[in-house]
Each structure stands twice: as C-alpha cells, then as structure tokens.
Design an enzyme around this catalytic site. Sequence first.
Site, PDB file in Angstrom:
ATOM      1  N   GLU A 272       0.712  -1.324   0.016  1.00 25.17           N
ATOM      2  CA  GLU A 272      -0.249  -0.181  -0.191  1.00 25.17           C
ATOM      3  C   GLU A 272       0.850   1.014  -0.093  1.00 25.17           C
ATOM      4  O   GLU A 272       0.485   2.220  -0.677  1.00 25.17           O
ATOM      5  CB  GLU A 272      -0.868  -0.099   1.408  1.00 25.17           C
ATOM      6  CG  GLU A 272      -1.921  -0.945   0.899  1.00 25.17           C
ATOM      7  CD  GLU A 272      -1.895  -2.469   1.515  1.00 25.17           C
ATOM      8  OE1 GLU A 272      -0.403  -2.754   1.650  1.00 25.17           O
ATOM      9  OE2 GLU A 272      -2.463  -3.400   1.411  1.00 25.17           O
TER      10      GLU A 272
ATOM     11  N   HIS B 241     -10.713  -4.764  10.512  1.00 26.13           N
ATOM     12  CA  HIS B 241     -11.179  -4.852   9.005  1.00 26.13           C
ATOM     13  C   HIS B 241     -12.429  -3.847   9.039  1.00 26.13           C
ATOM     14  O   HIS B 241     -13.379  -4.333   7.930  1.00 26.13           O
ATOM     15  CB  HIS B 241     -11.199  -6.076   8.639  1.00 26.13           C
ATOM     16  CG  HIS B 241     -10.145  -7.043   8.286  1.00 26.13           C
ATOM     17  ND1 HIS B 241      -9.465  -7.560   9.401  1.00 26.13           N
ATOM     18  CD2 HIS B 241      -9.595  -7.356   7.182  1.00 26.13           C
ATOM     19  CE1 HIS B 241      -8.337  -8.231   9.059  1.00 26.13           C
ATOM     20  NE2 HIS B 241      -8.374  -7.976   7.421  1.00 26.13           N
TER      21      HIS B 241
END
Length: 354
Positions: free
Chosen positions: A63, A132
């Site tokens: 990322e 998450h």
Amino acid sequence: MTPPREISYAAAIREAFATCLARDPSVVLMGLGVSDPKGFFGTTINLHLEFGEDRVMDMPCAEAGMTGVALGAAVNGMRPVINHQRLDFALLSMDQLCTQAAKWRYMFGGKERVPLVMRAIIGRGWGQGPQHSQSLQSWFAHIPGLKVVMPATPHDAKGMLIAAIEDDDPVVFLEHRWLHHLTGPVPEGHYTVPLGPTRTARSGDKVTIAAMSYMVIEALEAADRLAAEGIEAEVIDVRCLRPLDRESLIQSIWRTGRLVVADGAWASAGMSAELIASISESAFGALKAAPKRVCLPDCPTPTSPSLAADYYPRAGHIAAAVREVLDLPPNDADLLVPAGVELDKPNPAFTGPF
C-alpha cells in the site's frame, strides 16, 4: 414518460469508473483485487478487459509503495484512483497521502495539483472484527488539503466519484460495504454531484438528524418510525465531510431547534463532535435542547456476531435519541429486533466478499 432506471450502488460506482476511463486517457485504477473475478465488491467487474490491464491494474499488498507511485503519477499529469478493500489497509500509506499529497498545492503556491483519489471500503458486517471494519473518516477530515466524501445513494455514488476523479486535489472517497447492494435512480452517462453541499434526505420540523454514509439509511428508517407517531424529523445527509457545508445544517437547526448526529464511527474527537461544535458556535440560540450523538461504543469492534449485534447503533438508537432531545419518555419497542434478523448482515443475500 419512461420511469428512471434503477441500479445498485455498486453498479453506479462501476459506471462512474467506466465513464471516466472512456472520457479521459489519463485516468487509471490500481489496487489489490480491481481485476479479481468478484470485481472489488462488484464495482470494477471486467473493467480490465474493457480498458486494458495497463489502466486497470491489480497490485500486490504494497500500500505504501502503491500510493507513492500514484502520487508521482498524479503530479505528472495522470488521474490515478487507488482502491483499498478495507480502509484499514490504507493506513500504511498515510505519509504519502496526508503529509505529501494533501500539502502539495499549498507548498507550491497553488501552482501544482494532485488529482488523486483514494477509495476505501468501511463499515460493519460479516464478522469484520477490529482490524477490518474501522470507519476513520474523521482522521482524513482533520487534514487540510484533503477532500473527504461519503455518498449514501447510488445517484450520489456515481456523481461524486466522477467529480472526485475530475477534481484537481486529492480526494478520499469512502463507501460503506452495506450500501453496495442498495438500488436507486441513476442517470446514464456523465454527470457530477458537487463535493461540498449536504442533501436533505427528508424534510421535517421537530428535530434534525444529521447522518453520514450508511447511517443515513438508519436515520431514514428512524424518521419513518417517528413519523408514525406524529414526530417529523428532518434528515440531513452529510455526504461531504471536507469541505463541510455547515450553513445548511445551521439553517436546519433554526427550523427544528434540536439535533441528533448519527455517525458509524466513534464519538470521541469525531465528526459528530465537529458537527455539534459547529452548531454550538453558530446557532446556539436556536437550540431548544442539548444535542445527542449516536455513535459506536468506545472500544474496538468485536468479531463475534452475537457481540456485534449489541455494538453497532441502528435506527432504534436514533429514534431513542430523538425522544431524549424532545423530552419524551423512552419506548422499549425502539430496540426490539424482529425474529430471524441477523444484525451483522445487511440482507439475506450478503455472504461476504468471497
């Protein structure tokens, strides 16, 4: 007259991407899973076949590096969209986004631009758990130089995503996973929804409910329940957190005199606090009662569905908060859950992303 067509929120996102990719060769998508058979929750299905894998690029779990590549592409004339299947994954790239991209135009006296979109999925469901499911919109809304949008309808999802991609500043585009299956009228072709103004989702005169993203859906359900008792609530969809349209909220408070803020994130130092502070500073004299917040409990998200059922605020919590600001007695029916309803699922068709 032909009735307007209705498509899902996920299909509206895909149409926005297809429209921008077709109109502008500088637009590129990148992210883990954008060319996956599931198509990133159905929002990018087959775009790599239509526009090529050099413009719709699957990426590894890198990322920070991916954001650096996108930043470099943006300052050199491209319009990249970085896709994160969970907002939590984007935290690895905060330096490039918040320290570099957000400051670029300011540091160069307005002469440079960073037309970069960081798109991420937020929210609850399917046992996402503490790592998450975080809804950290307040983090990004705190940063000067970033724009932060959270559309709640298919119409706004398409129009605001196109506006974000065509914007010359970095935009954080956040989608709640429970919105993807919702359907609504969406125009065909190119159109934009301005990044800034709120939307009045429902008019009323007794109380203002300011809500963001999926909590707009819960707020509308709460308003329906309250209307059956003669309590008309005005629901304001705060679809853009930065720039924030404080004026429309202030005008609503002058009409109703009462405020409930519904945010699917934590209360402390969050957007709900920012909205109440804005009203307290600018329209304190209009308030007939202390404002209320409906947010997450101040602890990490549980994974177990049985615990999650008691963790997430829903329409009943908003209705209960409205009763408090109206100084009405509580109604035990507000928080009743119909038999067979699983609070960790948006609908019976939801089985998770894979």
